[in-house]
Design a protein around this motif. Structure first.
Motif, PDB file in Angstrom:
ATOM      1  N   SER A  98      -4.238  -4.275  11.431  1.00 36.67           N
ATOM      2  CA  SER A  98      -4.126  -3.208  10.563  1.00 36.67           C
ATOM      3  C   SER A  98      -2.695  -2.527  10.783  1.00 36.67           C
ATOM      4  O   SER A  98      -2.060  -2.559  12.048  1.00 36.67           O
ATOM      5  N   ASP A  99      -1.912  -1.744  10.043  1.00 34.60           N
ATOM      6  CA  ASP A  99      -0.727  -1.284  10.272  1.00 34.60           C
ATOM      7  C   ASP A  99      -0.736   0.122   9.394  1.00 34.60           C
ATOM      8  O   ASP A  99      -0.660  -0.302   8.107  1.00 34.60           O
ATOM      9  N   LEU A 120      -7.728  -0.626  15.770  1.00 36.23           N
ATOM     10  CA  LEU A 120      -8.033  -0.854  14.330  1.00 36.23           C
ATOM     11  C   LEU A 120      -7.217   0.448  13.642  1.00 36.23           C
ATOM     12  O   LEU A 120      -6.414   0.099  12.889  1.00 36.23           O
ATOM     13  N   ARG A 121      -7.647   1.759  13.945  1.00 40.61           N
ATOM     14  CA  ARG A 121      -7.322   2.814  13.331  1.00 40.61           C
ATOM     15  C   ARG A 121      -7.581   4.176  13.888  1.00 40.61           C
ATOM     16  O   ARG A 121      -8.793   4.395  14.061  1.00 40.61           O
TER      17      ARG A 121
END
Length: 214
Positions: A98-99, A120-121
């Protein structure tokens, strides 16, 4: 017999004292210069590695560990204290799914010695302040397989969110899956493992709501 303190200071002793004082001042001044020049900002070479680095933001010198900066986004007017850890993934060069992995909003203050480790986040809103030595992560170690060391077991990543205007006290730990609302106070040395609603005060391990702010 004269007491040693009563013996007049020799020229050599006075010179040595002067040299020591000057050396001490030079060390202090050198450290002040290092702090000024070593800080990471949006226009520095290190700052340009980040996915986003807002105007007026700064990572104070010396940092601890920072890598995979392109997956880290920092808003405007945000300050990270010295000895900070900011990492996307576990090793430099790791490709992420993810970005951004880590996003920190505008006007935040992350205390000295704190760590934000995302896989991930990890999403931190605007105007979030923390005390020193706060740790925030979206992944933890597993331990169910008795044939493997715990260090080699991982659990699935679970996103972490911290809402606008919240305050995390000294030594707070925020674990995978935590969802802290807006305008939340988390007491010192608390461990946040789940949901905390908007406008509350929480404390403990695990953190529980102890009062609502009305």
């Amino acid at each position: 017999m004269l007491h040693r303190s009563a013996v007049p200071e020799t020229r050599r002793q006075r010179a040595l004292t002067t040299v020591k004082r000057a050396a001490g001042e030079a060390v202090i001044r050198g450290w002040e210069v290092a702090i000024e020049l070593g800080a990471i900002g949006p226009d520095t070479r290190r700052g340009k590695r980040f996915g986003a680095f807002g105007n007026g933001s700064i990572i104070c010198f010396p940092p601890n560990t920072i890598f995979n900066e392109r997956f880290i986004h920092i808003g405007e007017g945000t300050m990270f204290g010295p000895q900070i850890t900011l990492s996307a993934g576990m090793v430099p060069g790791q490709q992420m799914v993810s970005d951004p992995v880590i996003s920190v909003g505008d006007r935040c203050l992350i205390g000295k010695g704190s760590g934000i480790v995302g896989h991930l986040r990890v999403s931190i809103g605007n105007d979030v302040w923390t005390g020193h030595h706060v740790y925030i992560t979206d992944q933890n170690h597993g331990y169910a397989d008795l044939s493997l060391p715990i260090s080699r077991q991982v659990m699935p990543e679970r996103p972490v969110s911290i809402g606008d205007g919240s305050w995390l006290g000294y030594g707070t730990v925020v674990l995978p899956g935590a969802n802290i609302g807006r305008h939340v106070v988390v007491g010192a040395n608390s461990v946040v493992t789940g949901d905390l609603p908007d406008n509350c005060v929480a404390a403990g391990a695990p953190a529980r709501v102890i009062r609502m702010i009305e």
